[in-house]
Design an enzyme around this catalytic site. Structure first.
Site, PDB file in Angstrom:
ATOM      1  N   HIS A   1       0.825  -1.212   0.000  1.00  0.00           N
ATOM      2  CA  HIS A   1       0.000   0.000   0.000  1.00  0.00           C
ATOM      3  C   HIS A   1       0.862   1.266   0.000  1.00  0.00           C
ATOM      4  CE1 HIS A   1      -4.151   0.978  -0.120  1.00  0.00           C
ATOM      5  NE2 HIS A   1      -4.374   1.229   1.158  1.00  0.00           N
TER       6      HIS A   1
ATOM      7  N   ASN B   1      -6.601   6.501   4.017  1.00  0.00           N
ATOM      8  CA  ASN B   1      -8.006   6.852   3.798  1.00  0.00           C
ATOM      9  C   ASN B   1      -8.309   8.326   4.025  1.00  0.00           C
ATOM     10  OD1 ASN B   1      -8.156   4.128   3.421  1.00  0.00           O
ATOM     11  ND2 ASN B   1      -9.503   3.718   5.155  1.00  0.00           N
TER      12      ASN B   1
ATOM     13  N   ASP C   1      -0.666   2.696  -5.232  1.00  0.00           N
ATOM     14  CA  ASP C   1      -0.676   1.270  -5.550  1.00  0.00           C
ATOM     15  C   ASP C   1      -1.952   0.939  -6.309  1.00  0.00           C
ATOM     16  OD1 ASP C   1      -1.972   1.917  -2.981  1.00  0.00           O
ATOM     17  OD2 ASP C   1      -2.456  -0.214  -2.916  1.00  0.00           O
TER      18      ASP C   1
ATOM     19  N   ASN D   1      -9.484   3.805  -1.333  1.00  0.00           N
ATOM     20  CA  ASN D   1     -10.011   4.810  -0.407  1.00  0.00           C
ATOM     21  C   ASN D   1      -9.213   6.103  -0.384  1.00  0.00           C
ATOM     22  OD1 ASN D   1     -12.231   3.266   0.388  1.00  0.00           O
ATOM     23  ND2 ASN D   1     -11.001   2.156   1.889  1.00  0.00           N
TER      24      ASN D   1
END
Length: 194
Positions: free
Chosen positions: A22, A66, A91, A112
């Site tokens: 991530h 997020n 990513d 997100n």
């Protein structure tokens, strides 16, 4: 051609997340900053680590993934940066490790961080540099939850492929920076041997 004025590499802060899939956006931001000899320093008013090279700011939001939109939008508003002058680096589950794709606008595909940026900017029309990390359905553990997958480090061969994509992207940076996206896409979307 519209030059890029803000590069926002997405990831999660903290040592525990550094090597996870991530954080591919952070990997690019760090590599670009090193390449341009720029230090990324904490800027609490923007909620990000920020550095400046000429007219380009490089940022790594220090919020969690997020909540990336707060940092990107505050930088864009403060420095009067239009959405099409922003490159968000992240990513991408739907691309294989080693793939790097550049595009303007589009949906969020369940990401997100992108969803938050779109909401905070009030626009989808920013550039995205997407680094493939693969999808758990194509891995040795296809039943693995997506959240668990993105928050784990890639296998050695996946990391090597991602590093090669990062290197291609750094080589394409001068074209990206000046807004010659067609030329940058040609370089990025063509891997050696294809």
């Amino acid at each position: 051609m519209t030059p890029i004025r803000l590069v926002a590499g997405l990831g999660n802060p903290g040592r525990g997340y550094t090597a996870t899939r991530h954080n591919a956006g952070f990997w690019f931001a760090d590599a670009l900053a090193a390449d341009l000899k720029v230090a990324l320093v904490p800027e609490s008013r923007f909620g990000a680590h920020v550095g400046k090279a000429g007219t380009v700011r490089i940022a790594k939001p220090s919020t969690y993934m997020n909540d990336s939109g707060r940092a990107v939008a505050s930088l864009a508003h403060f420095f009067d940066i239009a959405p099409d002058e922003i490159l968000v680096v992240h990513d991408e589950l739907d691309l294989k490790p080693g793939d790097a794709k550049l595009k303007l606008g589009g949906g969020v595909a369940g990401h997100n961080g992108l969803r938050d940026i779109q909401g905070m900017l009030g626009s989808t029309e920013f550039w995205r540099l997407r680094f493939g990390i693969g999808h758990p359905r194509d891995s040795a553990l296809p039943q693995q939850d997506v959240v668990d997958y993105v928050l784990k480090p890639p296998r050695a061969e996946e990391r090597a492929a991602i590093e090669a994509a990062l290197a291609r992207s750094l080589a394409a940076w001068p074209d990206i920076a000046r807004g010659d996206m067609e030329r940058a896409m040609m370089a990025l979307h063509t891997k050696a041997g294809t």
